[in-house]
Write an enzyme that holds these catalytic residues in place. Structure first.
Site, PDB file in Angstrom:
ATOM      1  N   GLU A  14       1.001  -1.169   0.392  1.00  0.00           N
ATOM      2  CA  GLU A  14       0.291  -0.230  -0.356  1.00  0.00           C
ATOM      3  C   GLU A  14       0.822   1.180   0.116  1.00  0.00           C
ATOM      4  OE1 GLU A  14      -0.163  -2.781   2.179  1.00  0.00           O
ATOM      5  OE2 GLU A  14      -2.399  -3.653   2.191  1.00  0.00           O
ATOM      6  N   GLY A  40       8.622  -5.772   1.065  1.00  0.00           N
ATOM      7  CA  GLY A  40       9.650  -4.772   0.214  1.00  0.00           C
ATOM      8  C   GLY A  40       8.972  -3.911   0.539  1.00  0.00           C
ATOM      9  N   HIS A  41       9.869  -2.947   1.519  1.00  0.00           N
ATOM     10  CA  HIS A  41       8.944  -1.636   1.685  1.00  0.00           C
ATOM     11  C   HIS A  41      10.064  -0.187   0.884  1.00  0.00           C
ATOM     12  CE1 HIS A  41       6.639  -3.089   5.770  1.00  0.00           C
ATOM     13  NE2 HIS A  41       6.531  -3.844   4.633  1.00  0.00           N
ATOM     14  N   ARG A 143       7.313 -24.996  18.016  1.00  0.00           N
ATOM     15  CA  ARG A 143       8.527 -25.103  19.607  1.00  0.00           C
ATOM     16  C   ARG A 143       9.397 -25.501  18.863  1.00  0.00           C
ATOM     17  NH1 ARG A 143       3.747 -26.944  23.267  1.00  0.00           N
ATOM     18  NH2 ARG A 143       3.120 -28.408  21.053  1.00  0.00           N
ATOM     19  N   GLN A 224       2.871  -6.836   5.009  1.00  0.00           N
ATOM     20  CA  GLN A 224       1.930  -7.247   4.373  1.00  0.00           C
ATOM     21  C   GLN A 224       0.280  -6.030   4.661  1.00  0.00           C
ATOM     22  OE1 GLN A 224       3.964  -9.692   6.317  1.00  0.00           O
ATOM     23  NE2 GLN A 224       4.804  -9.782   4.913  1.00  0.00           N
ATOM     24  N   THR A 239      -0.506 -14.732   4.165  1.00  0.00           N
ATOM     25  CA  THR A 239       0.840 -14.741   4.442  1.00  0.00           C
ATOM     26  C   THR A 239       0.809 -15.384   6.119  1.00  0.00           C
ATOM     27  OG1 THR A 239       3.054 -14.213   5.153  1.00  0.00           O
ATOM     28  CG2 THR A 239       1.366 -12.111   5.827  1.00  0.00           C
ATOM     29  N   THR A 300       9.843  -7.039  -3.952  1.00  0.00           N
ATOM     30  CA  THR A 300      10.384  -8.451  -3.300  1.00  0.00           C
ATOM     31  C   THR A 300      11.168  -9.029  -4.741  1.00  0.00           C
ATOM     32  OG1 THR A 300      10.015  -7.891  -1.259  1.00  0.00           O
ATOM     33  CG2 THR A 300      11.067  -9.805  -1.599  1.00  0.00           C
ATOM     34  N   ARG A 303       7.277  -9.484  -9.455  1.00  0.00           N
ATOM     35  CA  ARG A 303       6.275 -10.299 -10.440  1.00  0.00           C
ATOM     36  C   ARG A 303       5.147  -8.728 -10.395  1.00  0.00           C
ATOM     37  NH1 ARG A 303       3.906 -14.597  -6.144  1.00  0.00           N
ATOM     38  NH2 ARG A 303       4.767 -13.017  -4.753  1.00  0.00           N
ATOM     39  N   LYS A 331      -1.089   7.691  -3.738  1.00  0.00           N
ATOM     40  CA  LYS A 331      -1.778   6.709  -5.474  1.00  0.00           C
ATOM     41  C   LYS A 331      -2.403   6.936  -5.775  1.00  0.00           C
ATOM     42  CE  LYS A 331       1.610   3.149  -6.099  1.00  0.00           C
ATOM     43  NZ  LYS A 331       2.650   2.141  -6.833  1.00  0.00           N
ATOM     44  N   VAL A 413       1.214  11.825  -3.521  1.00  0.00           N
ATOM     45  CA  VAL A 413       0.376  12.106  -4.502  1.00  0.00           C
ATOM     46  C   VAL A 413       1.797  11.452  -5.560  1.00  0.00           C
ATOM     47  CG1 VAL A 413      -1.310  13.432  -5.102  1.00  0.00           C
ATOM     48  CG2 VAL A 413       1.088  14.267  -4.256  1.00  0.00           C
ATOM     49  N   GLY A 414       2.364  11.024  -4.830  1.00  0.00           N
ATOM     50  CA  GLY A 414       4.494  10.460  -5.883  1.00  0.00           C
ATOM     51  C   GLY A 414       3.984   9.487  -4.657  1.00  0.00           C
TER      52      GLY A 414
HETATM   53  P1  GDP Z   1       5.002  -1.044   0.969  1.00  0.00           P
HETATM   54  O1  GDP Z   1       5.198  -3.189   1.031  1.00  0.00           O
HETATM   55  O2  GDP Z   1       3.549  -1.142   2.300  1.00  0.00           O
HETATM   56  O3  GDP Z   1       6.073  -0.518   1.588  1.00  0.00           O
HETATM   57  O4  GDP Z   1       4.879  -0.872  -0.291  1.00  0.00           O
HETATM   58  P2  GDP Z   1       5.938  -0.720  -1.861  1.00  0.00           P
HETATM   59  O5  GDP Z   1       7.072  -0.057  -1.514  1.00  0.00           O
HETATM   60  O6  GDP Z   1       5.966  -2.404  -2.026  1.00  0.00           O
HETATM   61  O7  GDP Z   1       4.738  -0.750  -2.934  1.00  0.00           O
HETATM   62  C1  GDP Z   1       4.632   0.575  -2.887  1.00  0.00           C
HETATM   63  C2  GDP Z   1       4.965   1.315  -4.881  1.00  0.00           C
HETATM   64  O8  GDP Z   1       4.564   2.599  -4.561  1.00  0.00           O
HETATM   65  C3  GDP Z   1       6.423   2.054  -4.415  1.00  0.00           C
HETATM   66  O9  GDP Z   1       7.160   1.686  -5.422  1.00  0.00           O
HETATM   67  C4  GDP Z   1       6.304   3.157  -3.893  1.00  0.00           C
HETATM   68  O10 GDP Z   1       7.683   3.793  -4.156  1.00  0.00           O
HETATM   69  C5  GDP Z   1       5.675   3.375  -4.342  1.00  0.00           C
HETATM   70  N1  GDP Z   1       4.191   4.561  -4.142  1.00  0.00           N
HETATM   71  C6  GDP Z   1       4.211   4.760  -2.864  1.00  0.00           C
HETATM   72  N2  GDP Z   1       3.451   6.011  -2.793  1.00  0.00           N
HETATM   73  C7  GDP Z   1       2.994   6.494  -3.962  1.00  0.00           C
HETATM   74  C8  GDP Z   1       2.014   7.749  -4.106  1.00  0.00           C
HETATM   75  O11 GDP Z   1       1.479   8.655  -3.536  1.00  0.00           O
HETATM   76  N3  GDP Z   1       2.251   7.774  -5.744  1.00  0.00           N
HETATM   77  C9  GDP Z   1       2.558   6.603  -6.557  1.00  0.00           C
HETATM   78  N4  GDP Z   1       2.843   7.434  -7.876  1.00  0.00           N
HETATM   79  N5  GDP Z   1       3.901   5.970  -6.449  1.00  0.00           N
HETATM   80  C10 GDP Z   1       3.714   5.438  -4.640  1.00  0.00           C
HETATM   81  P1  IMO Z   2       4.477  -6.090   2.166  1.00  0.00           P
HETATM   82  O1  IMO Z   2       5.481  -5.828   3.323  1.00  0.00           O
HETATM   83  C1  IMO Z   2       2.069  -8.038  -0.668  1.00  0.00           C
HETATM   84  C2  IMO Z   2       1.866 -12.455  -0.529  1.00  0.00           C
HETATM   85  C3  IMO Z   2       2.412 -13.111  -1.209  1.00  0.00           C
HETATM   86  C4  IMO Z   2       1.568 -14.923  -1.592  1.00  0.00           C
HETATM   87  C5  IMO Z   2       1.256 -14.258   0.160  1.00  0.00           C
HETATM   88  C6  IMO Z   2       2.117 -15.445   0.596  1.00  0.00           C
HETATM   89  O2  IMO Z   2       5.573  -5.254   0.685  1.00  0.00           O
HETATM   90  O3  IMO Z   2       3.463  -5.003   2.059  1.00  0.00           O
HETATM   91  P2  IMO Z   2       4.844 -16.110   1.651  1.00  0.00           P
HETATM   92  O4  IMO Z   2       5.676 -15.054   1.421  1.00  0.00           O
HETATM   93  O5  IMO Z   2       4.240 -14.597   2.909  1.00  0.00           O
HETATM   94  O6  IMO Z   2       4.381 -17.088   2.040  1.00  0.00           O
HETATM   95  O7  IMO Z   2       3.917 -15.504   0.620  1.00  0.00           O
HETATM   96  O8  IMO Z   2       1.764 -13.544   0.638  1.00  0.00           O
HETATM   97  N1  IMO Z   2       2.893 -11.077   0.226  1.00  0.00           N
HETATM   98  C7  IMO Z   2       3.289 -10.284  -0.286  1.00  0.00           C
HETATM   99  N2  IMO Z   2       1.879  -9.575  -0.904  1.00  0.00           N
HETATM  100  N3  IMO Z   2       3.118  -7.631   0.015  1.00  0.00           N
HETATM  101  C8  IMO Z   2       3.633  -8.097   0.851  1.00  0.00           C
HETATM  102  O9  IMO Z   2       4.650  -7.237   2.130  1.00  0.00           O
HETATM  103  C9  IMO Z   2       3.731  -9.675   0.510  1.00  0.00           C
HETATM  104  N4  IMO Z   2       4.318 -10.585   1.591  1.00  0.00           N
HETATM  105  C10 IMO Z   2       3.717 -11.516   1.350  1.00  0.00           C
HETATM  106  O10 IMO Z   2       2.849 -12.753  -2.880  1.00  0.00           O
HETATM  107  O11 IMO Z   2       0.229 -14.017  -2.482  1.00  0.00           O
HETATM  108 MG    MG Z   3       6.385  -4.424  -0.351  1.00  0.00          MG
END
Ligand code: GDP
Ligand code: IMO
Ligand code: MG
Length: 423
Positions: A14, A40-41, A143, A224, A239, A300, A303, A331, A413-414
């Site tokens: 998100e 993947g943050h 355990r 997640q 997960t 991460t 995909r 977004k 917004v980005g």
């Molecule tokens: P997270 O796992 O919740 O930390 O989110 P991710 O990093 O996996 O995915 C969010 C993606 O959207 C990343 O590539 C961010 O750089 C991007 N992002 C976050 N906020 C915004 C936004 O407001 N607008 C756009 N266009 N991209 C964003």
């Molecule tokens: P962040 O923190 C999006 C999804 C996988 C799969 C399911 C189980 O970046 O938001 P796992 O590896 O836990 O066995 O996978 O959960 N999944 C995620 N999808 N963002 C994630 O983390 C995710 N972590 C796991 O794609 O469907």
């Molecule tokens: Mg992520």
């Protein structure tokens, strides 16, 4: 003193990393409470993009302490790579990154078991990130796990050997074609363990208790999203941890009554990576536009993420399960240019209109019922004030606030730190 909590309300990705980074200036401690390197943050500032997997997203702020809590599972090999990526920044890692002794370790054989389990499932596979998350949490609840604190004991390698041997027998049991060189994987693992041991291990629940007494401000960072929660998500396509608010209590040792604000993050539309039901998924050019403009590829695994309209039935459910007190909509910029936008406000469930999330949301049972709203055309990415937002976007936001009964306090917004509008 209270602890605030930030978590994803959909199927992950998100924008948690971005917002934790934005909020960190107001906190002394950022603490991850569950998940592992399946996360993947992403955060962006000064023209550089960073992707963190296990390390909390407050790491770039000079004064914040970043804690990897007991509820997290750590892969030493990935952790070492994350540290290497940070080495070009002048960060005092030993001082500002703390690891809970009670966090569990992902072993190389946990990753192999994940792969074997998925291969054995065939078409029914979860679409796991294959980081060994499921098998590691299974060993935790069974355990059998190895914890960070075990590394301080003399005999931990005996425990390791016994567990790895058991895992090898389990991999054979799956009877699938998986090639691996365990000796090589172990060399990499034990090297990474030595790096991990250079970090600061702590009794994190005690540390957080003391921090609260000292009136330090704490932000718990979720990984997640709520719909991937082991109990409340779209099981079995979830997960293996509690991604919802309660997970912060068990994943950090923070008492429920100490949690104050619960920040819930959602995208202005919906995405999902991996398998499992997704009622509002789009297979048309609208979905393609979201994927292209939103650059929807997993941080991460790389995909492609599945895309669809915002699902308020699911979002309401997540708001309630978590007790969200403030919302953050991410977004919004990606939806600029659509003539009309759809929002799912109810489901047709086996011929009946329902407004709650049923036990089973597979496509054969559920058809989304949409409300149509006007789109906006303006480019939002340079906007910095709420007063600049286009009328149709304000109407979209008001509609969501009314439905969700929680205020939307941030509109993103980005991807950059600066592209954040406070309302
Ligand atoms: P997270 O796992 O919740 O930390 O989110 P991710 O990093 O996996 O995915 C969010 C993606 O959207 C990343 O590539 C961010 O750089 C991007 N992002 C976050 N906020 C915004 C936004 O407001 N607008 C756009 N266009 N991209 C964003
Ligand atoms: P962040 O923190 C999006 C999804 C996988 C799969 C399911 C189980 O970046 O938001 P796992 O590896 O836990 O066995 O996978 O959960 N999944 C995620 N999808 N963002 C994630 O983390 C995710 N972590 C796991 O794609 O469907
Ligand atoms: Mg992520």
């Amino acid at each position: 003193m209270a602890v605030d909590l930030l978590l994803g309300l959909q199927w992950g990705d998100e924008g948690k990393g971005k917002i934790v980074d934005v909020l960190t200036k107001d906190y002394d401690i950022i603490a991850r409470f569950q998940g592992g390197p399946n996360a993947g943050h992403t955060l962006e500032f000064d023209g550089i993009k960073h992707v963190l997997h296990t390390i909390p997203s407050g790491i770039f702020h000079e004064n914040a302490i970043n804690l990897v809590g007991n509820g997290v599972v750590i892969d030493p090999v990935i952790f070492k790579k994350e540290l290497e990526n940070l080495s070009k920044f002048d960060l005092d890692i030993k001082k500002k990154l703390l690891i809970s002794r009670k966090a569990h370790l992902i072993l190389p054989t946990h990753r192999l078991l994940d792969a074997a389990s998925e291969a054995a499932k065939g078409k029914a596979k979860i679409g796991s990130t294959l980081k060994g998350i499921g098998p590691t949490y299974m060993d935790k609840t069974g355990r059998n796990g190895i914890r960070v604190g075990d590394l301080e004991l003399e005999n931990w390698q005996d425990k390791y050997r016994a567990l790895a041997n058991k895992h090898e027998a389990m991999i054979d049991f799956y009877d699938v074609d998986i090639e691996y060189d365990l000796a090589e994987l172990e060399r990499e693992f034990f090297t990474a363990i030595e790096r991990l041991k250079e970090l600061t291990f702590i009794d994190s629940e005690q540390y957080l208790y003391d921090a609260q007494k000292e009136k330090k401000t704490i932000l718990a960072e979720g990984a997640q999203g709520s719909l991937l929660d082991i109990d409340f998500g779209t099981y079995p396509f979830v997960t293996s941890s509690n991604t919802t608010a309660a997970g912060a209590c068990t994943g950090l040792g923070v008492a429920p009554g100490k949690i104050k604000e619960v920040f819930g993050i959602f995208k202005a539309y919906t995405t999902r990576v991996g398998s499992g039901p997704f009622p509002t998924e789009l297979f048309d050019e609208n979905g393609e536009t979201m994927a292209r403009v939103g650059n929807e590829f997993g941080a991460t695994t790389g995909r492609p993420r599945r895309c669809g309209w915002l699902d308020l039935v699911a979002l309401k459910y997540a708001v309630r399960v978590n007790g969200v007190t403030q919302l953050m909509m991410m977004k919004g910029d990606v939806l600029s240019g659509f003539d009309k936008l759809k929002v799912c406000t109810a489901y047709n469930y086996k011929g009946e209109t329902i407004e709650h999330l049923p036990f089973n949301i597979e496509a054969e049972n559920v058809t989304p019922i949409y409300t149509e709203l006007n789109g906006w055309q303006a480019d939002l990415t340079k906007m910095t004030e709420a007063s600049q937002l286009p009328k149709a976007l304000n109407e979209y936001i008001s509609f969501l606030e009314k439905e969700l009964e929680v205020p939307i306090k941030i509109v993103s917004v980005g991807p950059d730190r600066t592209q954040t509008i406070h309302r």
